[in-house]
Scaffold this motif. Structure first.
Motif, mmCIF file in Angstrom:
data_model
loop_
_atom_site.group_PDB
_atom_site.id
_atom_site.type_symbol
_atom_site.label_atom_id
_atom_site.label_comp_id
_atom_site.label_asym_id
_atom_site.label_seq_id
_atom_site.Cartn_x
_atom_site.Cartn_y
_atom_site.Cartn_z
ATOM 1 N N LEU A 1 4.170 6.137 7.332
ATOM 2 C CA LEU A 1 4.765 4.907 7.851
ATOM 3 C C LEU A 1 6.090 5.128 8.571
ATOM 4 O O LEU A 1 6.693 4.166 9.054
ATOM 5 N N GLY A 2 6.547 6.359 8.648
ATOM 6 C CA GLY A 2 7.808 6.633 9.321
ATOM 7 C C GLY A 2 8.995 6.238 8.460
ATOM 8 O O GLY A 2 8.939 6.289 7.231
ATOM 9 N N THR A 3 10.074 5.808 9.111
ATOM 10 C CA THR A 3 11.307 5.458 8.414
ATOM 11 C C THR A 3 11.472 3.943 8.372
ATOM 12 O O THR A 3 11.288 3.264 9.385
ATOM 13 N N THR A 4 11.813 3.418 7.190
ATOM 14 C CA THR A 4 12.042 1.988 7.030
ATOM 15 C C THR A 4 13.449 1.744 6.481
ATOM 16 O O THR A 4 14.001 2.565 5.751
ATOM 17 N N ASP A 5 13.997 0.602 6.848
ATOM 18 C CA ASP A 5 15.300 0.166 6.348
ATOM 19 C C ASP A 5 15.189 -1.271 5.862
ATOM 20 O O ASP A 5 14.379 -2.059 6.372
ATOM 21 N N PHE A 6 16.026 -1.626 4.885
ATOM 22 C CA PHE A 6 16.129 -3.024 4.478
ATOM 23 C C PHE A 6 17.173 -3.680 5.369
ATOM 24 O O PHE A 6 18.320 -3.272 5.410
ATOM 25 N N ASP A 7 16.748 -4.709 6.097
ATOM 26 C CA ASP A 7 17.615 -5.360 7.067
ATOM 27 C C ASP A 7 17.711 -6.848 6.737
ATOM 28 O O ASP A 7 16.754 -7.458 6.284
ATOM 29 N N GLU B 1 20.856 -8.359 0.067
ATOM 30 C CA GLU B 1 20.850 -7.056 0.714
ATOM 31 C C GLU B 1 20.388 -5.974 -0.251
ATOM 32 O O GLU B 1 20.465 -6.133 -1.463
ATOM 33 N N THR B 2 19.884 -4.885 0.294
ATOM 34 C CA THR B 2 19.508 -3.698 -0.469
ATOM 35 C C THR B 2 19.940 -2.474 0.330
ATOM 36 O O THR B 2 19.680 -2.391 1.523
ATOM 37 N N ASN B 3 20.604 -1.559 -0.326
ATOM 38 C CA ASN B 3 21.087 -0.362 0.355
ATOM 39 C C ASN B 3 19.980 0.678 0.487
ATOM 40 O O ASN B 3 19.059 0.745 -0.319
ATOM 41 N N GLY B 4 20.107 1.499 1.525
ATOM 42 C CA GLY B 4 19.220 2.643 1.681
ATOM 43 C C GLY B 4 17.962 2.348 2.466
ATOM 44 O O GLY B 4 17.770 1.280 3.030
ATOM 45 N N GLY B 5 17.096 3.346 2.507
ATOM 46 C CA GLY B 5 15.831 3.253 3.221
ATOM 47 C C GLY B 5 14.874 4.292 2.679
ATOM 48 O O GLY B 5 15.150 4.955 1.685
ATOM 49 N N ALA B 6 13.711 4.423 3.336
ATOM 50 C CA ALA B 6 12.710 5.389 2.894
ATOM 51 C C ALA B 6 12.011 5.972 4.112
ATOM 52 O O ALA B 6 12.007 5.379 5.188
ATOM 53 N N SER B 7 11.400 7.147 3.928
ATOM 54 C CA SER B 7 10.741 7.806 5.048
ATOM 55 C C SER B 7 9.586 8.660 4.546
ATOM 56 O O SER B 7 9.705 9.328 3.508
ATOM 57 N N ASP B 8 8.450 8.598 5.259
ATOM 58 C CA ASP B 8 7.350 9.523 5.014
ATOM 59 C C ASP B 8 6.550 9.679 6.302
ATOM 60 O O ASP B 8 6.787 8.995 7.300
ATOM 61 N N ALA B 9 5.580 10.593 6.289
ATOM 62 C CA ALA B 9 4.814 10.891 7.510
ATOM 63 C C ALA B 9 3.876 9.752 7.887
ATOM 64 O O ALA B 9 3.523 9.606 9.058
ATOM 65 N N GLY C 1 0.783 -1.223 0.000
ATOM 66 C CA GLY C 1 0.000 0.000 0.000
ATOM 67 C C GLY C 1 0.814 1.271 0.000
ATOM 68 O O GLY C 1 0.257 2.355 0.187
ATOM 69 N N SER C 2 2.135 1.161 -0.221
ATOM 70 C CA SER C 2 2.985 2.361 -0.211
ATOM 71 C C SER C 2 3.889 2.368 -1.434
ATOM 72 O O SER C 2 4.569 1.381 -1.728
ATOM 73 N N SER C 3 3.902 3.499 -2.146
ATOM 74 C CA SER C 3 4.824 3.658 -3.270
ATOM 75 C C SER C 3 6.154 4.258 -2.825
ATOM 76 O O SER C 3 7.156 4.151 -3.531
ATOM 77 N N VAL C 4 6.153 4.875 -1.641
ATOM 78 C CA VAL C 4 7.384 5.484 -1.119
ATOM 79 C C VAL C 4 8.316 4.411 -0.578
ATOM 80 O O VAL C 4 9.525 4.416 -0.845
ATOM 81 N N HIS C 5 7.756 3.464 0.167
ATOM 82 C CA HIS C 5 8.567 2.437 0.812
ATOM 83 C C HIS C 5 8.717 1.237 -0.118
ATOM 84 O O HIS C 5 8.171 0.161 0.097
ATOM 85 N N ASP C 6 9.459 1.462 -1.199
ATOM 86 C CA ASP C 6 9.725 0.458 -2.223
ATOM 87 C C ASP C 6 11.192 0.587 -2.605
ATOM 88 O O ASP C 6 11.586 1.534 -3.294
ATOM 89 N N LEU C 7 12.009 -0.349 -2.132
ATOM 90 C CA LEU C 7 13.457 -0.276 -2.342
ATOM 91 C C LEU C 7 13.895 -1.345 -3.326
ATOM 92 O O LEU C 7 13.542 -2.521 -3.183
ATOM 93 N N PRO D 1 10.733 -1.498 10.177
ATOM 94 C CA PRO D 1 10.827 -0.155 10.758
ATOM 95 C C PRO D 1 12.254 0.135 11.192
ATOM 96 O O PRO D 1 12.945 -0.750 11.706
ATOM 97 N N ALA D 2 12.719 1.336 10.971
ATOM 98 C CA ALA D 2 14.087 1.705 11.342
ATOM 99 C C ALA D 2 14.300 1.462 12.829
ATOM 100 O O ALA D 2 13.457 1.811 13.661
ATOM 101 N N GLY D 3 15.439 0.835 13.152
ATOM 102 C CA GLY D 3 15.772 0.562 14.543
ATOM 103 C C GLY D 3 15.175 -0.711 15.087
ATOM 104 O O GLY D 3 15.427 -1.073 16.242
ATOM 105 N N SER D 4 14.387 -1.435 14.296
ATOM 106 C CA SER D 4 13.779 -2.676 14.764
ATOM 107 C C SER D 4 14.846 -3.744 14.973
ATOM 108 O O SER D 4 15.765 -3.896 14.163
#
Length: 202
Positions: free
Chosen positions: A95-101, A85-93, A46-52, A136-139
């Protein structure tokens, strides 16, 4: 190289191969090292921003045991291990900040197909197990997820002990729902692995 090119490559090998018994060249224990080109796409539903998406090249290892049935049918239980692995992350108001871990891709699988004295053409069916995906970032949650994948490949004998292979396999993982900034969402990770390997038989 895509699936169409791999099928074409396999067809050329079949056309050039002189019919011959697989003999014992493809049987027994073997070990190999590979160069794996991995294309990864991971997204939050459901998010186009959080697509890495990312492409990377890593070293891998594999080991298995070849079994011949009849004149030219060979099947080989096998296990491979490579990085994911995938580098980088994404952020919006929203879903917050996400990272590929995550870091690894473990594949227990079966190769099966037609073999001659020099060539082995096969399909692949296997389970892919990984700790990788969008979180989620920091998870600190390290969930293992698994999914079946399909692929094709070809292996060519160099001599009685050494051979080289090229193969491609695709799979999709759907992870359980996670809390992204107070919203529960599922994540999906797609991978396509193109593998070139060098095998030593014992």
């Amino acid at each position: 190289m895509n699936y169409r090119e791999l099928f074409l490559f396999g067809g050329i090998i079949v056309a050039l191969a002189v019919p011959a018994d697989a003999q014992d060249r493809w049987t027994g224990y073997y070990f190999g090292l590979s160069i794996d080109s991995v294309e990864t796409d991971s997204q939050v539903d459901g998010s186009s921003v959080h697509d890495l998406s990312d492409e990377g090249t890593n070293l891998g290892i594999y080991a298995g045991y070849g079994i011949r049935r009849g004149r030219n049918f060979v099947w080989t239980p096998e296990v491979t291990l490579s990085r994911l692995e995938t580098n980088g992350g994404a952020s919006d108001a929203t879903l917050g900040t996400t990272d590929f871990d995550g870091s690894f891709l473990l594949e227990p699988r079966i190769r099966a197909g037609y073999a001659t004295e020099r060539f082995y053409l096969y399909g692949i069916l296997g389970l892919g197990i990984t700790d990788a995906g969008l979180r989620p970032a920091g998870s600190d949650e390290d969930e293992l997820i698994g999914s079946f994948g399909l692929g094709v490949g070809a292996e060519v004998a160099i001599n009685d002990q050494w051979s080289t292979r090229v193969e491609a396999i695709h799979r999709e993982w759907n992870a359980s729902k996670q809390d992204f900034n107070g919203r529960l969402r599922e994540t999906e990770t797609d991978t396509t692995v193109l593998r070139i390997g060098l095998t030593r038989r014992f």
